[in-house]
Design an enzyme around this catalytic site. Sequence first.
Site, mmCIF file in Angstrom:
data_model
loop_
_atom_site.group_PDB
_atom_site.id
_atom_site.type_symbol
_atom_site.label_atom_id
_atom_site.label_comp_id
_atom_site.label_asym_id
_atom_site.label_seq_id
_atom_site.Cartn_x
_atom_site.Cartn_y
_atom_site.Cartn_z
ATOM 1 N N ASP A 248 19.473 37.881 -12.375
ATOM 2 C CA ASP A 248 18.202 38.140 -13.057
ATOM 3 C C ASP A 248 17.573 39.423 -12.529
ATOM 4 O OD1 ASP A 248 15.784 36.920 -14.672
ATOM 5 O OD2 ASP A 248 14.975 37.582 -12.737
ATOM 6 N N CYS B 43 0.834 -1.202 0.000
ATOM 7 C CA CYS B 43 0.000 0.000 0.000
ATOM 8 C C CYS B 43 0.867 1.248 0.000
ATOM 9 C CB CYS B 43 -0.880 0.041 1.253
ATOM 10 S SG CYS B 43 -1.975 -1.379 1.482
#
Length: 490
Positions: A440, A34
Amino acid sequence: MHTETERCIRAVQSKDARFDGWFFTAVRTTGIYCRPSCPVVAPKPENMTFLPSAAACQQAGFRACKRCRPDATPGSPEWNHRADLVARAMRLIGDGVVDREGVPGLAVRLGYSTRQVERQLQAELGAGPLALARSQRAQTARLLIETTALPMAEIAFAAGFASIRTFNETVREVFALTPGELRTRAAGRRAEAAAPGVLSLRLPFRAPLNPDNLFGHLAATAVPGVEEWRDGAYRRTLRLPYGHGVVSLSPRPDHIACRLALTDQRDLTVAISRCRRMLDLDADPVAVDAQLSSDELLAPLVAKAPGRRVPRTVDEAEFAVRAVLGQQVSTAAARTHAGRLVLAHGDRIDDPEGGLTHLFPDPRTLAGLDPETLAMPRTRRATLLNLVRRLADGSLQLGVETDWNEARARLAALPGFGPWTIEVIAMRALGDPDAFLPGDLGVRKAAQGLGLPATPAALTARAAAWQPWRAYAVQYLWATDDHPINVLPV
């Protein structure tokens, strides 16, 4: 993580979905495996064993739980933030390389011997490349069985099985149901109605997920003819190993709705893998946000909109070309340049549902173009042509198997590739979660507004505490601006 028994037991007992895909719980008394968040009553700790992959569970003789469907969990975040042999091998297996080229082809791409690859995968994941690929084929088969009306014989070969007999045996072994029984069980819970020839799927993710910058960035930078935002969905064309496709991706509260139209069903696994990678769906946002929140200046941004992802790409070479086209120009200008390239050199496709018209041209096609046809400065033309020629002849590799630092070094050796271009390719094409853009303009503007150092050197020094998640920090910094990339389109 599967070796940390006490931690795994706590995750299973609390049904913590954050750990789905990190490990799998195999129950010795039932023979079933599971996901940690399985809704059934947690088994006794002494009956649990924890394994690192679905393939390892299947190889040990455990069957997939019919309730929690553990094979449909998000992928392990380990393969996102690592660039070692095992992580690169897993990305290649996810991209279908073993099915197309076999284990020898996988080893060649990685630059190791077959034996070394098998040994390292077995040691870390409890399964070799063939077992991992087999587990992936089983999942692909189940998707096709449950979401399409294709005949079982077509599904078998589309999923990569060599014979119908192998397909039937694998499905029964993994799911404890025949293909026909799987289809019958799924009849009442299909994902969404789909047009003929279109597959409708759900792509799971780890919560939280903030779709604003993720889909906003993709929509704002969309190349005309290749991408579009339509009716609440990001749509784009896909160049795939056996053909091409069109994908439509829409954010939902607990999944991404995915509609795929493929010219060859054998491309399903690859298409899903590339879409998940583009949307960064296998990330661990809890770990990322916890690390970034340790910085008192970033913490308010994270608290305001947790779960930001890094928008990536479905085609690394395409993104590298677009990064060069976007050097020192606006987003709108970059889209215009890319759109002209697509119109002149892209392969035409039909899109009955929208306005997509082309595949982005591949490097081999672009390597032969006339530089005088490019409406850009001469130096950038040379940069672009040098890039596509290196990509076309194979001297520059930018695939999922690429070593991030080696790719940086090779790009840096090319004329016209400065730190910004290299890092944006590392971030969005190669998927390095620690790629950083201190120079940037948007990052520097955001840093200054928050009281962070604004010079690249000083900001890089401050950002050392954000490692290994600096690419995610960039998303939070960019989000302080009102640029369209930060807004989910309506």
